[in-house]
Design an enzyme around this catalytic site. Structure first.
Site, mmCIF file in Angstrom:
data_model
loop_
_atom_site.group_PDB
_atom_site.id
_atom_site.type_symbol
_atom_site.label_atom_id
_atom_site.label_comp_id
_atom_site.label_asym_id
_atom_site.label_seq_id
_atom_site.Cartn_x
_atom_site.Cartn_y
_atom_site.Cartn_z
ATOM 1 N N ASP A 11 0.826 -1.203 0.100
ATOM 2 C CA ASP A 11 0.027 0.077 0.047
ATOM 3 C C ASP A 11 0.905 1.296 -0.040
ATOM 4 O OD1 ASP A 11 -1.956 1.736 0.068
ATOM 5 O OD2 ASP A 11 -3.123 0.977 2.026
ATOM 6 N N ASP A 105 -2.594 2.332 -5.841
ATOM 7 C CA ASP A 105 -1.840 2.099 -4.960
ATOM 8 C C ASP A 105 -1.696 1.024 -4.060
ATOM 9 O OD1 ASP A 105 -4.012 2.924 -4.018
ATOM 10 O OD2 ASP A 105 -3.169 3.943 -2.435
ATOM 11 N N GLU A 106 -2.427 -0.175 -4.381
ATOM 12 C CA GLU A 106 -2.685 -1.191 -3.732
ATOM 13 C C GLU A 106 -2.500 -2.282 -4.326
ATOM 14 O OE1 GLU A 106 -5.504 -2.220 -0.021
ATOM 15 O OE2 GLU A 106 -5.904 -0.559 -1.136
#
Length: 494
Positions: A11, A105-106
């Protein structure tokens, strides 16, 4: 359960805001808020400096300004975020072919499926994670938090515990040490309603939930949810990392600065949204059977209406006609602040319905359990229903930045698209990339009263100078984002 900590959850830290700080040297170490910038804007994400003042994601921008008036409030730049995301996802792909992106983003990674899988142990997995975080820093200048565990559930919670810029490794058999002290809300599938039910019977921590009688949980929440809660409290989660997840729907929506009250204007906006939705549907080579309309009224009540056709279609005339028929069922006296159009039940082909009739209709309110009709990506119809995958990364940005979602967004999940025109008549907006014929690249720091202020700096430069120009100066033009880290250059700031 796996016997190795082979599931990695990554993350990126305060992703949108961190990208802005890396791209704008003058903002490093200062509070930054990204999202809608107008009266109805919503915070997409805030830097850690802004979070110290109580600013958080999904907060109205007006409240964020009151809490942190000295922050830089910037529009989202999704082209820049996507470029960084592609670099990060490329590094994950070097670890394993099984990478499950949840958002820009993860992502989850199954390390056991990678080249080091056979000899993988706790020390080896930790070494891979340490190297990954260093590679991400070198490639982007940004930091990432990583969790390693035997399951997706525990890896996700471990990465949350690692924030910011950390690594938490949960070796096999150590799951309880991480989970037991945490509040039940830390588990997937536990929203406010479920947490309140558990509180009433004296269960507030994951450890207490794991020690509860599973049959009692089944009586409280039903077979699937009750058993699932108990398993998750014990750290049991056998869901695999899935490299590709097919999109369920294509949808577009807009929020308006002034509530729409004129039926002719509503009809025109529905036509425009239907056209955009069909355009995205066709670009993805898809068609769909279920047409959905979303309407958020002046009092923030949100309703959806959906209609299922006889066969999949990508015909604009069919979608437009269905949209208007659905919208006619809603009383929007008082005004509409948001409109959305979507197509669900997707297929890879379009079969024209020669009769143009509807085989059946599903009409209901948002949150009524019709997941296909919920156009808000990342928001389950029932907030306590266990989602298919944990988290959606940063939430969709402020309402003024229209969110468009579609399968062409690929492995990186739904990507909202910024349309400058949605911010009213302003030509230049805070954070926007520009270039000047003499001074080179920079970004808009602010505009008003016929002037635009630009700070001239680049990701690898020192904090730049500020200059002001007439708003219609031909020497100032919009430009594409610069890469945060050029090839062969060390990362700056972050």
């Amino acid at each position: 359960m796996r016997q190795k900590p082979g599931i990695l959850h990554l993350d990126m830290d305060a992703f949108y805001a961190s990208v802005e700080q890396a791209a704008k040297p003058s903002l490093r170490g200062k509070p930054v808020v990204v999202g809608g910038i107008g009266g109805r804007g919503v915070v997409a994400t805030a830097s850690y400096e802004a979070r110290r003042f109580g600013v958080r994601s999904a907060m109205p921008t007006a409240e964020a300004r009151r809490r942190c008036p000295n922050a830089a409030f910037l529009i989202p730049r999704f082209t820049a975020y996507r470029d960084v995301s592609e670099r990060v996802m490329g590094l994950l792909g070097q670890l394993s072919p099984l990478v499950e992106p949840l958002s820009l983003d993860e992502a989850f990674v199954d390390l056991e499926a990678g080249p080091h899988g056979e000899e993988l142990d706790t020390a080896g997995a930790t070494e891979l994670a340490v190297r990954l975080r260093a590679d991400i820093r070198a490639a982007t200048g940004l930091t990432a938090s990583v969790g390693l565990a035997t399951s997706k559930l525990v890896a996700k919670i471990a990465s949350e515990a690692a924030k910011p810029d950390g690594l938490v490794v949960v070796a096999p058999g150590e799951e309880h040490a991480l989970l037991d002290p945490l509040p039940v809300r830390a588990l997937w599938g536990v929203g406010p309603a479920t947490a309140e039910h558990l509180r009433k019977v004296g269960i507030t921590t994951i450890g207490e939930l794991g020690a509860a009688d599973p049959d009692e949980l089944v009586r409280m929440f039903g077979q699937a949810h009750g058993r699932g809660l108990h398993d998750h409290a014990l750290g049991i989660d056998d869901r695999p990392v899935v490299a590709e997840r097919d999109a369920k729907s294509v949808s577009v929506e807009d929020t308006f600065e002034v509530d729409l009250v004129d039926r002719a204007r509503v009809a025109a906006e529905l036509d425009r949204l239907a056209a955009r939705c069909v355009e995205r549907l066709r670009a993805a080579g898809r068609s769909g059977r279920t047409v959905v309309v979303k309407m958020r009224r002046y009092d923030f009540s949100t309703l959806t209406r959906s209609e299922t056709l006889r066969a999949p279609t990508d015909d604009l005339a069919v979608v437009r006609e269905t949209v208007h028929r659905l919208a006619a069922q809603v009383d929007f006296t008082g005004g509409l602040r948001l409109l959305g159009v979507g197509v669900a039940s997707l297929a890879d082909f379009a079969q024209q319905d020669l009769f143009g009739e509807v085989a059946g209709a599903d009409v209901g309110f948002a949150g009524g359990g019709d997941e296909a009709a919920d156009l808000e990506v990342g928001k389950a119809a029932d907030e306590d229903a266990a989602p298919a995958a944990a988290g959606t990364g940063e939430p969709a940005p402020g309402e003024e930045a229209a969110a468009e979602h579609g399968p062409e967004d690929g492995a990186y999940g739904p990507v909202p698209v910024f349309h400058p025109g949605r911010f009213g008549n302003a030509k230049w907006l805070p954070g926007q990339d520009v270039t000047h014929t003499e001074y080179g690249p920079g970004w808009v720091q602010g505009s008003g009263v016929g002037r635009v202020t630009v700070r001239f700096e680049t990701p690898g430069s020192a904090p730049g100078r500020v200059r002001t120009f007439p708003v219609d100066d031909p020497d100032v033009t919009a430009s594409a984002p610069l890469p945060l880290v050029a090839e062969g250059e060390p990362p700056q700031g972050g």
